[in-house]
Design an enzyme around this catalytic site. Structure first.
Site, PDB file in Angstrom:
ATOM      1  N   LYS A  78       0.842  -1.195   0.000  1.00  0.00           N
ATOM      2  CA  LYS A  78       0.000   0.000   0.000  1.00  0.00           C
ATOM      3  C   LYS A  78       0.877   1.244   0.000  1.00  0.00           C
ATOM      4  CE  LYS A  78      -3.977   1.915   2.538  1.00  0.00           C
ATOM      5  NZ  LYS A  78      -4.874   1.674   3.705  1.00  0.00           N
ATOM      6  N   SER A 153      -9.585   1.752   2.716  1.00  0.00           N
ATOM      7  CA  SER A 153      -8.701   2.478   1.819  1.00  0.00           C
ATOM      8  C   SER A 153      -7.696   1.594   1.100  1.00  0.00           C
ATOM      9  CB  SER A 153      -7.973   3.567   2.608  1.00  0.00           C
ATOM     10  OG  SER A 153      -7.182   2.989   3.645  1.00  0.00           O
ATOM     11  N   SER A 177      -9.935  -0.658   7.017  1.00  0.00           N
ATOM     12  CA  SER A 177      -9.370  -0.465   5.677  1.00  0.00           C
ATOM     13  C   SER A 177      -8.628  -1.664   5.107  1.00  0.00           C
ATOM     14  CB  SER A 177      -8.437   0.751   5.668  1.00  0.00           C
ATOM     15  OG  SER A 177      -9.190   1.933   5.775  1.00  0.00           O
TER      16      SER A 177
END
Length: 488
Positions: A78, A153, A177
């Site tokens: 990420k 996210s 997330s």
């Protein structure tokens, strides 16, 4: 060997150690797969091809030892986790060209284990959002249906795994997330106990809530990756000084006598009927495996979302003060004075959702609002933690749906902040308590995956993995594949 992209970490590990494939062949195949699917999925922001192939060559030369069984396995990261000499954007214009001078602790752990970072994947800007539509660069697509959001996210992490671009990814979870996009994409996502994995090098959103964790296609794969990235880090003051067990050691399928709680609040109004039905069927599966499943109450769950957005936004407003146009990040070319540098750089560098949360957080911490908002939210947080403590004094696990619905279409709720925030109602409470949380596939609705959430006691990921593995072996949801992977 063809279709390596369909194999999970455990299978690839076996092929590498038996020398049936080389690390270079696997990494080459991985980039071929990314290239052939990226236009459909849009998961990656930066590729690391040259360095990844170089590391694969080094691994092939040295050979894979019993201490480094994950050597040569490709993984995505990420893009709010800093990487030395490689762009880290946090999905924001503010950090569009930012290159860190050091690696995050989790990147160092991955490197020590021999995992190969093939690139950085998309996210909602500064991890604020649940759809990956808030990325400055592009929206990522759901692996099962490219007209649907992948969640957020960590949407890029989940989509990159579910679409077969990589067998594993590293994400972060502040209020769901990791778990929510894992549920939306039909894979396994684990948010470990707060302090299990170092946050050093994770670009902070809400420091008391953020945690790094793995996303994979199977439970065993997830346990293997968590083994590699866990452990105490002196550079992170919130890192726990605890030994890391082998999370794969108890994946036996035996959960006889395990006590599992189902909160009545997790199956109330707002949770789609198909999702409720899938969870009820999962409960029957656990009972058939010998677990004792009983209904309980977590009465303060209803305050979770409101309290979460006050506390997380307050912490975000503080953490994001460092992005001021002075030290690093975007600086407005139109600025004519020092005040212009601050105001214009932040106004132009941050997107609407980040600005919304900075304003909410700043308001909550202001002198006239602190007692009415932040103080009350903190009190609600304590009550939620006490609810969990009470249940875990009698039960080994808590289960329920990960999300109230399956993945929805682009644009459906991104312009409705309240609806978007309420989608986190089932995941945020565990972040308040610092508990480990996990999502595993448990069904389908309208061709889209449904996630089952497991919550465990502090630093008891082992029990969660044991239960999730037993459920996975008793069902075939993890074997179903999206069309992009050849499924029907």
């Amino acid at each position: 060997m063809s279709e390596l992209y369909k194999k999970n970490v455990d299978e690839l590990q076996s092929l590498l150690t038996k020398k049936e494939i080389s690390a270079v062949e696997l990494i080459t195949d991985t980039f071929d797969r990314i290239e052939s699917t990226e236009k459909e999925i849009d998961a990656f922001l930066t590729l690391n091809k040259e360095n990844a192939l170089k590391k694969a060559e080094e691994i092939d030369e040295k050979g894979i030892t019993s201490e480094k069984l994950l050597a040569g396995i490709p993984i995505s990261v990420k893009d709010n986790i800093v990487t030395k000499d490689m762009r880290t954007t946090a999905g924001s214009k503010m950090l569009e060209n930012f290159v860190s001078v050091y690696d995050a602790a989790v990147i160092e752990k991955m490197s020590e284990a021999g995992l190969i970072n093939v690139g950085k994947v998309n996210l909602d800007e500064f991890a604020m959002g649940g759809t990956t539509e808030n990325s400055y660069f592009k929206p990522t697509k759901n692996a099962w249906d490219q007209t649907k959001v992948p969640g957020g996210s960590s949407g890029g992490s989940a989509a990159s795994v579910a679409s077969g671009q990589v067998p594993a990814s590293i994400g972060s979870d502040t209020g769901g997330s990791i778990r929510q996009p894992a549920a939306f994409n039909g894979i396994v996502g684990m948010k470990p106990t707060y302090g299990r994995v170092s946050r050093y090098g994770l670009i902070a959103f809400a420091s008391s809530l953020d945690q790094i964790g793995p996303l994979t296609r199977t439970v065993k794969d997830n346990a293997l990756i968590l083994n590699a990235i866990s452990g105490h880090d002196p550079k992170d003051s919130t890192s726990a000084k605890l030994a890391v067990p082998d999370f794969t050691a108890n994946l036996t399928g035996d959960i006889k006598g395990m006590k599992i709680a189902v909160p009545e609040e997790y199956l109330k109004d707002g949770v789609a009927p198909d999702v409720c039905q899938a969870v009820q069927e999962a409960i029957k599966t656990f009972e058939s495996l010998g677990a004792i499943v009983e209904q309980v109450s977590l009465p303060h769950t209803k305050y979770g979302v409101a309290a979460y957005y006050i506390i997380s936004s307050a912490e975000a407003s503080s953490n994001l003060q460092r992005f001021d146009g002075i030290r690093y990040g975007y600086r407005s070319p139109e600025a004519k004075s020092l005040e212009d540098v601050y105001v214009m750089s932040r106004s132009e560098g941050f997107g609407p959702e980040v600005k919304r949360r900075i304003m909410l957080g700043t308001f909550s911490l202001s002198e006239g609002s602190y007692d009415a908002h932040f103080k009350k939210a903190s009190q609600a947080r304590t009550l939620i933690r006490q609810d969990f403590d009470h249940v875990f004094s009698e039960y080994d696990l808590i289960i329920g749906p990960t999300t109230p619905t399956v993945a929805y279409g682009f644009g459906e709720i991104v312009d409705d902040p309240v609806a978007m925030y309420m989608a986190d109602v089932l995941t945020v409470p565990s972040n308040f308590a610092g508990l480990p949380g996990m999502s595993v596939p448990c069904g389908f609705s309208e061709g889209l995956p449904i996630g089952l959430q497991l919550l465990g006691k502090h630093f008891d990921e082992d029990t969660m993995y044991r239960a999730a593995y037993a459920f996975e072996q008793a069902t075939d949801f993890h074997k179903k594949q999206p069309a992009i992977l050849g499924g029907k």
